[in-house]
Scaffold this motif. Structure first.
Motif, PDB file in Angstrom:
ATOM      1  N   ILE A 165       0.870  -1.183   0.000  1.00 25.71           N
ATOM      2  CA  ILE A 165       0.000   0.000   0.000  1.00 25.71           C
ATOM      3  C   ILE A 165       0.905   1.230   0.000  1.00 25.71           C
ATOM      4  CG2 ILE A 165      -1.808   1.268   1.251  1.00 25.71           C
ATOM      5  CD1 ILE A 165      -2.765  -1.450   0.182  1.00 25.71           C
ATOM      6  N   LYS A 166       0.837   2.005  -1.061  1.00 26.66           N
ATOM      7  CA  LYS A 166       1.721   3.185  -1.156  1.00 26.66           C
ATOM      8  C   LYS A 166       0.979   4.493  -0.939  1.00 26.66           C
ATOM      9  CE  LYS A 166       5.096   0.984  -4.137  1.00 26.66           C
ATOM     10  NZ  LYS A 166       5.473   0.730  -5.525  1.00 26.66           N
ATOM     11  N   GLU A 167      -0.299   4.460  -1.237  1.00 27.45           N
ATOM     12  CA  GLU A 167      -1.099   5.679  -1.033  1.00 27.45           C
ATOM     13  C   GLU A 167      -2.543   5.280  -0.712  1.00 27.45           C
ATOM     14  OE1 GLU A 167      -1.055   7.912  -4.633  1.00 27.45           O
ATOM     15  OE2 GLU A 167      -1.487   6.170  -5.879  1.00 27.45           O
ATOM     16  N   VAL A 168      -3.309   6.252  -0.238  1.00 26.40           N
ATOM     17  CA  VAL A 168      -4.687   5.976   0.185  1.00 26.40           C
ATOM     18  C   VAL A 168      -5.505   5.355  -0.950  1.00 26.40           C
ATOM     19  CG1 VAL A 168      -6.835   7.022   1.052  1.00 26.40           C
ATOM     20  CG2 VAL A 168      -4.640   7.796   1.948  1.00 26.40           C
ATOM     21  N   ALA A 169      -5.230   5.795  -2.174  1.00 23.53           N
ATOM     22  CA  ALA A 169      -5.986   5.291  -3.327  1.00 23.53           C
ATOM     23  C   ALA A 169      -5.843   3.774  -3.494  1.00 23.53           C
ATOM     24  CB  ALA A 169      -5.526   6.008  -4.593  1.00 23.53           C
TER      25      ALA A 169
END
Ligand code: CA
Length: 289
Positions: A165-169
């Motif tokens: 998971i790198k970003e909220v998206a």
């Protein structure tokens, strides 16, 4: 008084007191056999183990008169139906986490864990000294159960993810096993929350039925094998600052217990509740038992 007369009198006295005492003893320590259904699988020596420790203590404290047979999730009823089984009287008691029943009533998680809620010591303080026990007793009456604290996991981890998971998206559309009200919060970020019992998580994660799963923390999670199929582990579990478990009892069955058995059951609980049973604490208890 002559010696012979004294012995005769004393003998009558003893016989009389025995005749009076015997029924009282028999009545206060009857043979009782109960069944406990746990929400947890046997592979977890912490969560499942607390039921076994509880049953062993109760048996020893009553000279084997009060026996509680312990059953893991799925042996009598599925892990998330423990409350229903106790309320209906299928079994006399269970060991479970109240937030599993959030679908029945969103009040349940308050007594277990809520996002950004209390830590272990605060939760125990609330129950022992802040009125939570009374509130829970009043609330769970309609489900025909009465509850006692049954341990606390301490603050939990955020869970295992199959993909980084790198970003909220990256959370959008992600199917995640997550317990209690936390699912509602994660849903706002696009997560599709799933409620699964502990023993059902690994197969779902392995097959890809879920993309991520949170359970407790490293000690328990490793036993369930999540690291083999979901290599990305995140923290903290902000939704579980000190997750409280409960022993729940069918109200009529609880009321039937003799007063001394109730006292023994109540005294058995702080073995877990005051110290917490997660990780090393349970091993310490086992080593000193
Ligand atoms: Ca959890």
């Amino acid at each position: 008084m002559k010696r012979r007369e004294f012995l005769k009198t004393a003998g009558v006295g003893l016989a009389a007191s025995a005749a009076v005492a015997a029924p009282a003893i028999a009545q206060s320590s009857p043979e009782i056999k109960w069944r406990l259904t746990s929400s947890f699988p046997k592979s977890l020596d912490t969560l499942w183990g607390s039921s076994e420790t509880f049953a062993k203590y109760v048996s020893e404290a009553t000279d084997g008169k009060f026996q509680v047979s312990t059953f893991a999730a799925g042996e009598i009823v599925p892990g998330l139906q423990a409350l229903d089984a106790v309320g209906a009287g299928t079994v006399e008691m269970c060991h479970t986490a109240a937030y599993y029943y959030v679908g029945k009533d969103p009040t349940f998680p308050l007594f277990c864990a809520v996002p950004f809620g209390l830590n272990t010591r605060q939760q125990n303080a609330w129950f022992y000294d802040g009125g939570a026990q009374k509130l829970m007793d009043e609330f769970t009456k309609k489900f025909n159960v009465v509850s006692l604290l049954g341990g606390n996991t301490g603050c939990q981890m955020g869970g295992w993810f199959r993909k980084e998971i790198k970003e909220v998206a990256d959370l959008n559309g992600l199917k995640m096993r997550i317990a209690g009200l936390a699912g509602n919060v994660m849903a706002k970020l696009g997560v599709v929350p799933q409620q699964l019992a502990g023993g059902d998580i690994y197969p779902a994660l392995e097959k890809g039925t879920v993309d991520a799963a949170e359970w407790v923390g490293p000690y328990d999670d490793e036993k369930l094998g999540f690291q083999k199929v979901a290599p990305f582990y995140y923290y903290p579990g902000w939704w579980e600052g000190g997750t409280t478990q409960h022993f729940m009892f069918n109200i009529p069955k609880w009321e039937e217990l003799p007063k001394n058995y109730k006292a023994i059951v109540t005294a058995a609980i702080p073995l877990f509740a005051r110290k917490g049973f997660a990780g090393t604490t349970t091993r310490e208890l086992a080593e000193t038992a």
